[in-house]
Design an enzyme around this catalytic site. Structure first.
Site, mmCIF file in Angstrom:
data_model
loop_
_atom_site.group_PDB
_atom_site.id
_atom_site.type_symbol
_atom_site.label_atom_id
_atom_site.label_comp_id
_atom_site.label_asym_id
_atom_site.label_seq_id
_atom_site.Cartn_x
_atom_site.Cartn_y
_atom_site.Cartn_z
ATOM 1 C CG ASP A 137 4.347 -57.421 13.966
ATOM 2 O OD1 ASP A 137 5.655 -58.142 13.345
ATOM 3 O OD2 ASP A 137 4.560 -56.328 14.029
ATOM 4 C CG HIS A 195 7.132 -54.423 12.014
ATOM 5 N ND1 HIS A 195 6.287 -54.664 12.519
ATOM 6 C CD2 HIS A 195 8.191 -53.515 11.908
ATOM 7 C CE1 HIS A 195 6.790 -53.871 13.593
ATOM 8 N NE2 HIS A 195 7.746 -52.557 12.665
ATOM 9 C CB SER A 216 9.045 -52.173 16.082
ATOM 10 O OG SER A 216 8.628 -50.399 15.513
#
Length: 346
Positions: A112, A81, A194
């Site tokens: 992911d 992402h 992230s």
């Protein structure tokens, strides 16, 4: 629990941490401003403000993420992402503040996880551990660029849950997807973290930080590193990530759904489409070739019950492209078995 001294672990592995800067051209950013919002800002000049934010190359920073170097030749792991937007440019900033243009080698179609490449040589790397060997209560460390501002932010905690499932969107304006098999930790993770590593006491990466729950405290999630290790292996062998496809959409059956839809069983996967554009059975897929139909209930995979704890996707995780999977199916009052040859997910 023995006290872990993280100082040496941090000093050893910090050089392999990277920040990922997401940029877009002024033209593309302007196109993304909804016209209906412009009348709400009569005293502002969005174009002028954007021009003030534009760098010497005509690019505007629109986001950031984290990552870590796993090969001295410049291979980097991060979240899918973080690099989901095909219209964005991605710049990797290493721990010594050198900047490199990033090339996206692969995005995992399910997990992911994304793999990037930069042109640096003899880069410092961090070792990868075994996420199948972790246990509840194990101490961990999270590193990343918190909020896109605070580089090399370090936080510690423990593994507080295993095999968690959450729903999350890979990017704005994309549908929610279920992320399964996640590591839960109470180590503080913030937006911008992230793609950064979750590290064990040996200094090995056991997960990739991927999600937080807004409004909750001490509740963060990471992709097990073994999923990324499989992707790295695929990329090395085939030049791409190969993941198996069955080709059906489904909802998991439980007692509530059984009562609501008057189903004959309280477990399994009910084959169900979402819309005309998202049919229950993907045409030409292994499921279609095996003869599965909408409203079938897949009861078992390879002789094991399909449940909310172990879904069809979990069974596919154990298989590869070209493998067969044996499905026990209920259609009305009849039960039968079908064998499907798994194709490659595109």
């Amino acid at each position: 629990m023995a006290q872990v001294s993280w100082e040496k672990v941090i000093q050893k592995n910090m050089p392999s941490m990277v920040s990922i800067v997401i940029s877009k051209s002024l033209e593309n950013v302007e196109k993304e401003i909804p016209r209906e919002l412009l009348p709400l800002f009569p005293f502002l000049n969005p174009k002028k403000q954007l021009e003030q934010m534009t760098d010497a190359h005509g690019m505007i920073k629109v986001g950031s993420g984290s990552g870590f170097i796993v090969s001295s030749k410049g291979i980097i792991l991060t979240n899918k992402h973080v690099v989901a937007d095909a219209k964005s440019d991605y710049t990797v900033v290493t721990n010594d503040n050198k900047k490199y243009k990033a090339t996206i080698l692969a995005r995992d179609p399910i997990e992911d996880v994304a793999i990037l490449k930069i042109t640096g040589r003899s880069l410092p790397v961090i070792g990868l551990g075994d996420s199948d060997a972790i246990a509840l209560g194990q101490p961990v460390l999270a590193i990343g660029t918190a909020l896109g501002l605070f580089k090399n932010t370090v936080s510690s905690g423990i593994i507080s849950g295993l095999s968690r499932s959450i729903a999350a969107a890979a990017a704005p304006n994309t549908p929610m997807q279920e992320l399964r098999g996640l590591i839960q930790t109470d180590a503080a993770v913030n937006p911008g973290n992230s793609g950064g590593p979750l590290i064990n006491a040996k200094g090995q990466v056991i997960g990739i930080n991927t999600a937080i729950v807004f409004g909750a405290q001490n509740l963060s999630f990471a992709i097990p590193i073994n999923a990324a290790k499989r992707d790295l292996s695929d990329l090395n062998k085939f030049g791409r990530i190969k993941r198996p496809l069955l080709g059906l959409r489904y909802v998991m059956v439980d007692e509530n759904l059984q009562a609501k839809m008057k189903l004959p069983v309280d477990y399994g996967a009910l084959v169900l489409g979402h819309s005309a554009k998202e049919p229950a059975i993907i045409p030409g897929s292994p499921a279609a070739k095996a003869g599965l139909k909408e409203k079938d209930i897949v009861l078992e995979c390879n002789g094991e019950k399909v449940t909310k704890e172990k879904t069809i996707q979990d069974f596919l995780e154990e298989k590869g492209v070209g493998d067969y999977i044996l499905l026990k199916v209920r259609r009305g009052s009849r039960e039968f078995e079908k064998k499907a040859l798994l194709a490659e997910r595109k």
